[in-house]
Scaffold this motif. Structure first.
Motif, mmCIF file in Angstrom:
data_model
loop_
_atom_site.group_PDB
_atom_site.id
_atom_site.type_symbol
_atom_site.label_atom_id
_atom_site.label_comp_id
_atom_site.label_asym_id
_atom_site.label_seq_id
_atom_site.Cartn_x
_atom_site.Cartn_y
_atom_site.Cartn_z
ATOM 1 N N GLN A 72 49.874 53.893 43.440
ATOM 2 C CA GLN A 72 48.929 54.424 42.472
ATOM 3 C C GLN A 72 47.940 53.391 41.951
ATOM 4 O O GLN A 72 46.773 53.673 41.742
ATOM 5 C CB GLN A 72 49.671 55.030 41.273
ATOM 6 C CG GLN A 72 50.491 56.269 41.602
ATOM 7 C CD GLN A 72 51.830 55.930 42.225
ATOM 8 O OE1 GLN A 72 52.337 54.826 42.056
ATOM 9 N NE2 GLN A 72 52.393 56.866 42.970
ATOM 10 N N ARG A 73 48.398 52.168 41.730
ATOM 11 C CA ARG A 73 47.554 51.168 41.085
ATOM 12 C C ARG A 73 48.016 49.759 41.442
ATOM 13 O O ARG A 73 49.074 49.573 42.029
ATOM 14 C CB ARG A 73 47.585 51.349 39.567
ATOM 15 C CG ARG A 73 48.962 51.132 38.963
ATOM 16 C CD ARG A 73 49.029 51.570 37.517
ATOM 17 N NE ARG A 73 48.891 53.013 37.385
ATOM 18 C CZ ARG A 73 48.944 53.656 36.230
ATOM 19 N NH1 ARG A 73 49.090 52.977 35.105
ATOM 20 N NH2 ARG A 73 48.846 54.971 36.198
ATOM 21 N N GLU A 74 47.186 48.789 41.056
ATOM 22 C CA GLU A 74 47.509 47.383 41.295
ATOM 23 C C GLU A 74 47.639 46.673 39.949
ATOM 24 O O GLU A 74 46.909 46.974 39.003
ATOM 25 C CB GLU A 74 46.408 46.703 42.119
ATOM 26 C CG GLU A 74 45.856 47.539 43.249
ATOM 27 C CD GLU A 74 46.783 47.625 44.439
ATOM 28 O OE1 GLU A 74 47.704 46.812 44.523
ATOM 29 O OE2 GLU A 74 46.578 48.510 45.275
ATOM 30 N N PHE A 75 48.548 45.705 39.892
ATOM 31 C CA PHE A 75 48.709 44.896 38.694
ATOM 32 C C PHE A 75 48.373 43.444 39.047
ATOM 33 O O PHE A 75 49.021 42.845 39.908
ATOM 34 C CB PHE A 75 50.139 44.991 38.164
ATOM 35 C CG PHE A 75 50.533 46.385 37.740
ATOM 36 C CD1 PHE A 75 50.193 46.857 36.486
ATOM 37 C CD2 PHE A 75 51.220 47.219 38.615
ATOM 38 C CE1 PHE A 75 50.551 48.145 36.100
ATOM 39 C CE2 PHE A 75 51.576 48.497 38.232
ATOM 40 C CZ PHE A 75 51.234 48.965 36.970
ATOM 41 N N VAL A 76 47.367 42.896 38.383
ATOM 42 C CA VAL A 76 46.923 41.532 38.661
ATOM 43 C C VAL A 76 47.498 40.604 37.603
ATOM 44 O O VAL A 76 47.263 40.781 36.403
ATOM 45 C CB VAL A 76 45.387 41.439 38.673
ATOM 46 C CG1 VAL A 76 44.946 40.001 38.928
ATOM 47 C CG2 VAL A 76 44.813 42.373 39.734
ATOM 48 N N LEU A 77 48.265 39.607 38.044
ATOM 49 C CA LEU A 77 48.944 38.695 37.127
ATOM 50 C C LEU A 77 48.324 37.305 37.098
ATOM 51 O O LEU A 77 48.366 36.621 36.076
ATOM 52 C CB LEU A 77 50.416 38.558 37.513
ATOM 53 C CG LEU A 77 51.221 39.850 37.612
ATOM 54 C CD1 LEU A 77 52.648 39.542 38.014
ATOM 55 C CD2 LEU A 77 51.184 40.611 36.308
ATOM 56 N N LEU A 78 47.763 36.885 38.233
ATOM 57 C CA LEU A 78 47.262 35.518 38.341
ATOM 58 C C LEU A 78 45.998 35.483 39.178
ATOM 59 O O LEU A 78 45.741 36.368 39.988
ATOM 60 C CB LEU A 78 48.315 34.610 39.000
ATOM 61 C CG LEU A 78 49.653 34.412 38.301
ATOM 62 C CD1 LEU A 78 50.636 33.752 39.260
ATOM 63 C CD2 LEU A 78 49.486 33.579 37.050
ATOM 64 N N ALA A 79 45.235 34.413 38.975
ATOM 65 C CA ALA A 79 44.115 34.086 39.856
ATOM 66 C C ALA A 79 44.231 32.601 40.172
ATOM 67 O O ALA A 79 44.664 31.805 39.325
ATOM 68 C CB ALA A 79 42.773 34.384 39.197
ATOM 69 N N ALA A 80 43.888 32.225 41.385
ATOM 70 C CA ALA A 80 44.053 30.830 41.815
ATOM 71 C C ALA A 80 42.806 30.372 42.552
ATOM 72 O O ALA A 80 42.470 30.890 43.619
ATOM 73 C CB ALA A 80 45.279 30.683 42.708
ATOM 74 N N GLN A 81 42.111 29.399 41.983
ATOM 75 C CA GLN A 81 40.902 28.869 42.613
ATOM 76 C C GLN A 81 41.246 28.120 43.889
ATOM 77 O O GLN A 81 42.263 27.437 43.973
ATOM 78 C CB GLN A 81 40.175 27.934 41.646
ATOM 79 C CG GLN A 81 38.908 27.301 42.215
ATOM 80 C CD GLN A 81 38.230 26.373 41.225
ATOM 81 O OE1 GLN A 81 38.477 26.443 40.027
ATOM 82 N NE2 GLN A 81 37.370 25.496 41.729
ATOM 83 N N THR A 82 40.396 28.256 44.894
ATOM 84 C CA THR A 82 40.565 27.491 46.128
ATOM 85 C C THR A 82 40.442 26.006 45.810
ATOM 86 O O THR A 82 39.453 25.582 45.204
ATOM 87 C CB THR A 82 39.494 27.872 47.157
ATOM 88 O OG1 THR A 82 39.497 29.288 47.337
ATOM 89 C CG2 THR A 82 39.753 27.179 48.485
ATOM 90 N N PRO A 83 41.410 25.185 46.171
ATOM 91 C CA PRO A 83 41.322 23.752 45.851
ATOM 92 C C PRO A 83 40.205 23.071 46.631
ATOM 93 O O PRO A 83 39.807 23.522 47.702
ATOM 94 C CB PRO A 83 42.702 23.220 46.277
ATOM 95 C CG PRO A 83 43.194 24.191 47.299
ATOM 96 C CD PRO A 83 42.648 25.533 46.903
ATOM 97 N N HIS A 84 39.707 21.990 46.056
ATOM 98 C CA HIS A 84 38.670 21.222 46.737
ATOM 99 C C HIS A 84 39.272 20.428 47.892
ATOM 100 O O HIS A 84 40.393 19.924 47.797
ATOM 101 C CB HIS A 84 37.991 20.254 45.758
ATOM 102 C CG HIS A 84 37.239 20.944 44.656
ATOM 103 N ND1 HIS A 84 36.049 21.585 44.860
ATOM 104 C CD2 HIS A 84 37.540 21.093 43.340
ATOM 105 C CE1 HIS A 84 35.611 22.099 43.712
ATOM 106 N NE2 HIS A 84 36.508 21.818 42.774
#
Length: 262
Positions: free
Chosen positions: A38-50
């Motif tokens: 039914q839906r998505e739950f977003v808990l985290l975001a992670a930037q691409t490392p340099h």
């Protein structure tokens, strides 16, 4: 009707911090959470490392200024490493892209390429195939660093020709409640036709074939919670039950423990 993404407030703060640190150009990263029908739950975001060649001592070189400078292999490699560290039940739901206004017009094409590059990379290590109940949509989130405008779309990763579909991105302040079940997986695997003289590629192929068979056995196991088989669409625990569940995993050929987050 597009998919809905319910997002932890901490993710909004994370994006705001990234925008404050960005001078120009763009930032890429991953969206992490849990998927359901039914839906998505977003808990985290992670930037691409340099990458190392983007650093000078302890400082980072100026941001890349064109979207065609995005290193898809590097983003895919990051996604692969993150996926291996996530506990059961969590996965990479998609990618995000923060750009300056002048780069916004090309953001959708860049996100589409990233979505399918990440999926292609993950397929190399996936032991389980998609089934009819799996959600195959992945999120492509764009944020303009100047206006803070958010645009969320999804792509069907099973269809290389799929077009973008609109999706709802909703921040929520309430903390989600997660029930975690911790068990151990015992793996006793015999890899046939493998000798000391085998090449690395042959070893990888044989090992993967053995793991694929083991994965199929895992797929066929029966999980019993507190002595009962639970409905696949039902709640894991009844509301009046407060004790930790006792889990039994049975199969004709193996006995394992699993770690899932529901």
């Amino acid at each position: 009707m597009g998919r809905s993404y319910y997002v932890e407030e901490a993710v909004e703060k994370y994006f705001y911090k990234r925008i404050q640190q960005q001078q120009k150009g763009f930032i890429t990263g991953l969206i992490i959470g849990q998927s359901s029908a039914q839906r998505e739950f977003v808990l985290l975001a992670a930037q691409t490392p340099h990458k190392e060649d983007q650093r000078e001592g302890n400082t980072v070189k100026p941001a890349l200024s064109k979207l065609d400078e995005i290193d898809e292999d590097w983003v895919s490699s990051h996604a692969s490493q993150v996926s291996r560290m996530l506990p059961g039940g969590l996965l990479v739901l998609g990618v995000f892209l923060i750009t300056s206004p002048e780069l916004s017009k090309d953001s959708q094409n860049a996100l589409r390429k990233l979505i399918f590059a990440v999926e292609k990379s993950s397929m190399k290590n996936r032991l389980w195939s998609f089934d009819d109940n799996d959600v195959c949509d992945r999120a492509a989130l764009h944020i303009c660093s100047a206006t803070k405008k958010i645009t969320c779309r999804t792509f069907d990763v099973k269809d290389p020709k799929s077009t973008a579909k609109p999706a709802d991105w909703k921040y929520q302040s309430s903390t989600l409640s997660w029930l975690t079940i911790d068990c151990n997986v015992r793996l006793d695997l015999t890899v046939p036709r493998l000798s000391a003289a085998s090449s690395y590629q042959e070893q990888q192929k044989c090992t993967r074939a053995g793991l694929a068979k083991w994965a199929k056995e895992i797929d066929d196991v029966t999980l019993i919670f507190n002595g009962r088989v639970k409905d696949i669409d039902g709640d894991l625990l009844d509301e009046h039950v407060r004790s930790r569940p006792k889990i039994t995993v049975s199969s004709n050929s193996i006995c394992v423990g699993l770690k899932y987050m529901f």
